[in-house]
Design a protein around this motif. Structure first.
Motif, PDB file in Angstrom:
ATOM      1  N   HIS A   6      28.745  32.400  10.547  1.00 38.33           N
ATOM      2  CA  HIS A   6      28.466  33.241  11.590  1.00 38.33           C
ATOM      3  C   HIS A   6      29.058  32.490  12.846  1.00 38.33           C
ATOM      4  O   HIS A   6      28.892  33.329  13.937  1.00 38.33           O
ATOM      5  N   LEU A   7      29.674  31.459  12.924  1.00 41.27           N
ATOM      6  CA  LEU A   7      29.790  30.963  13.934  1.00 41.27           C
ATOM      7  C   LEU A   7      31.113  31.471  14.730  1.00 41.27           C
ATOM      8  O   LEU A   7      32.375  31.807  14.219  1.00 41.27           O
ATOM      9  N   THR A   8      31.124  31.900  15.874  1.00 43.56           N
ATOM     10  CA  THR A   8      32.159  32.051  17.122  1.00 43.56           C
ATOM     11  C   THR A   8      32.137  31.111  18.150  1.00 43.56           C
ATOM     12  O   THR A   8      31.133  30.706  18.582  1.00 43.56           O
ATOM     13  N   GLY A  65      28.960  24.784   4.349  1.00 44.53           N
ATOM     14  CA  GLY A  65      29.120  23.543   5.576  1.00 44.53           C
ATOM     15  C   GLY A  65      30.182  22.755   5.196  1.00 44.53           C
ATOM     16  O   GLY A  65      30.222  21.616   5.699  1.00 44.53           O
ATOM     17  N   ASP A  66      30.989  23.039   4.040  1.00 44.66           N
ATOM     18  CA  ASP A  66      31.793  21.894   3.639  1.00 44.66           C
ATOM     19  C   ASP A  66      32.947  21.572   4.571  1.00 44.66           C
ATOM     20  O   ASP A  66      33.262  20.274   4.940  1.00 44.66           O
ATOM     21  N   TYR A  67      33.518  22.373   5.202  1.00 45.17           N
ATOM     22  CA  TYR A  67      34.407  22.428   6.210  1.00 45.17           C
ATOM     23  C   TYR A  67      34.364  23.602   7.369  1.00 45.17           C
ATOM     24  O   TYR A  67      33.747  24.493   7.128  1.00 45.17           O
ATOM     25  N   LEU A  68      34.861  23.472   8.388  1.00 44.08           N
ATOM     26  CA  LEU A  68      34.846  24.393   9.337  1.00 44.08           C
ATOM     27  C   LEU A  68      36.254  24.964   9.819  1.00 44.08           C
ATOM     28  O   LEU A  68      36.860  24.193  10.375  1.00 44.08           O
ATOM     29  N   ILE A  81      46.391  34.620  15.633  1.00 40.36           N
ATOM     30  CA  ILE A  81      47.557  33.881  15.995  1.00 40.36           C
ATOM     31  C   ILE A  81      47.530  32.450  15.471  1.00 40.36           C
ATOM     32  O   ILE A  81      48.538  32.247  15.427  1.00 40.36           O
ATOM     33  N   GLY A  82      46.757  31.981  14.960  1.00 37.77           N
ATOM     34  CA  GLY A  82      46.369  30.698  14.630  1.00 37.77           C
ATOM     35  C   GLY A  82      45.286  30.356  13.711  1.00 37.77           C
ATOM     36  O   GLY A  82      44.178  31.103  13.756  1.00 37.77           O
ATOM     37  N   LEU A  83      45.071  29.066  13.361  1.00 44.72           N
ATOM     38  CA  LEU A  83      43.925  28.530  12.738  1.00 44.72           C
ATOM     39  C   LEU A  83      43.599  26.999  13.283  1.00 44.72           C
ATOM     40  O   LEU A  83      44.572  26.392  13.663  1.00 44.72           O
ATOM     41  N   CYS A  84      42.295  26.637  13.325  1.00 48.34           N
ATOM     42  CA  CYS A  84      41.950  25.154  13.648  1.00 48.34           C
ATOM     43  C   CYS A  84      40.782  24.841  12.647  1.00 48.34           C
ATOM     44  O   CYS A  84      39.975  25.832  12.348  1.00 48.34           O
ATOM     45  N   THR A  85      40.855  23.669  12.347  1.00 49.63           N
ATOM     46  CA  THR A  85      39.819  23.206  11.296  1.00 49.63           C
ATOM     47  C   THR A  85      39.350  21.799  11.561  1.00 49.63           C
ATOM     48  O   THR A  85      40.248  20.885  11.982  1.00 49.63           O
ATOM     49  N   LEU A  86      38.111  21.626  11.263  1.00 50.60           N
ATOM     50  CA  LEU A  86      37.289  20.184  11.385  1.00 50.60           C
ATOM     51  C   LEU A  86      37.054  20.259   9.716  1.00 50.60           C
ATOM     52  O   LEU A  86      36.437  21.034   9.160  1.00 50.60           O
TER      53      LEU A  86
END
Ligand SMILES: CC(C)(COP(=O)(O)OP(=O)(O)OC[C@H]1O[C@@H](n2cnc3c(N)ncnc32)[C@H](O)[C@@H]1OP(=O)(O)O)[C@@H](O)C(=O)NCCC(=O)NCCS
Length: 200
Positions: A6-8, A65-68, A81-86
């Motif tokens: 539920h993170l924004t 919580g494996d990746y974000l 318009i895009g994606l970003c990942t940790l």
């Protein structure tokens, strides 16, 4: 347990939020563009089902919580318009990697800078990371500029690290330390964690 379901995260022109099944056409379109995927770790996508699969995987991985991975939703029109990942978290050393992609028609307007600024704030201030790494193709000049603007430093050159569709390529490894990020924030006169994450 860490969960990102539920993170924004707010950014000046964007809302960063988890993907949902309705995002599949936008996710597919950005990964099907050969120019956008020129220096990616896979060839351009040729099957729309890959987007559905990425989103299903995300829903489970984010819950655990494996990746974000967050989508960049533009506030003005609601478009994804895009994606970003940790990802590749190694929490004993408080480090992970960062990845990002923006649909080509939106390049050169500072959107990814905004998104990664908010994501890195979350990573350092809330997840308490000490180091974030980026693995990029040395020929990817746009991505190098994006990283440099955020304070990443090129630390290494790894030879022939990737083979994608038979093409061998090297890696430039970039790193950003927590202390570099805090110094950059102090110079800019802003406290880390300035973005107010919302987590339900
Ligand atoms: C790399 C990539 C994410 C960059 O996206 P972007 O939104 O153009 O990146 P930035 O936010 O850093 O954009 C800054 C550019 O916008 C310009 N800009 C315009 N308005 C701006 C603003 N308000 N704020 C900041 N920059 C702005 C900058 O001058 C800069 O231009 P430059 O790159 O010619 O120097 C995008 O090109 C992409 O998705 N590439 C393909 C996928 C990829 O290679 N990903 C990385 C693999 S690890």
């Amino acid at each position: 347990m860490l969960t990102f379901t539920h993170l924004t995260l707010p950014a000046p022109r964007l809302t960063l939020r988890p993907l949902h099944p309705d995002d599949a056409p936008a996710v597919y379109a950005m990964h099907a563009d050969p120019v956008t995927l020129r220096y990616w770790s896979t060839p351009p996508w040729a099957d729309p089902k890959l987007a559905d699969e990425l989103i299903s995987r995300d829903m489970q991985a984010m819950a655990e919580g494996d990746y974000l991975r967050l989508g960049l939703q533009r506030q003005s029109d609601g478009r994804l318009i895009g994606l970003c990942t940790l990802f590749a978290f190694y929490l004993p050393s408080r480090r992970c990697e960062i990845g990002y992609i923006l649909a080509r028609e939106h390049w050169g307007q500072g959107y990814m800078h905004e998104a990664l600024d908010a994501l890195l704030d979350y990573g350092f201030a809330v997840l308490n990371l000490n180091r974030v790494e980026a693995d990029i193709d040395p020929r990817n000049e746009g991505s190098q500029r994006t990283l440099a603007r955020l304070g990443f430093v090129q630390e290494g050159h790894l030879r022939e690290r990737w083979i994608v569709a038979g093409e061998v390529s090297d890696t430039h490894l970039y790193g950003l330390l927590r202390r570099d990020w805090l110094a950059r924030r102090a110079d800019a006169g802003a406290a880390p964690g300035g973005a107010a994450p919302q987590q339900g």
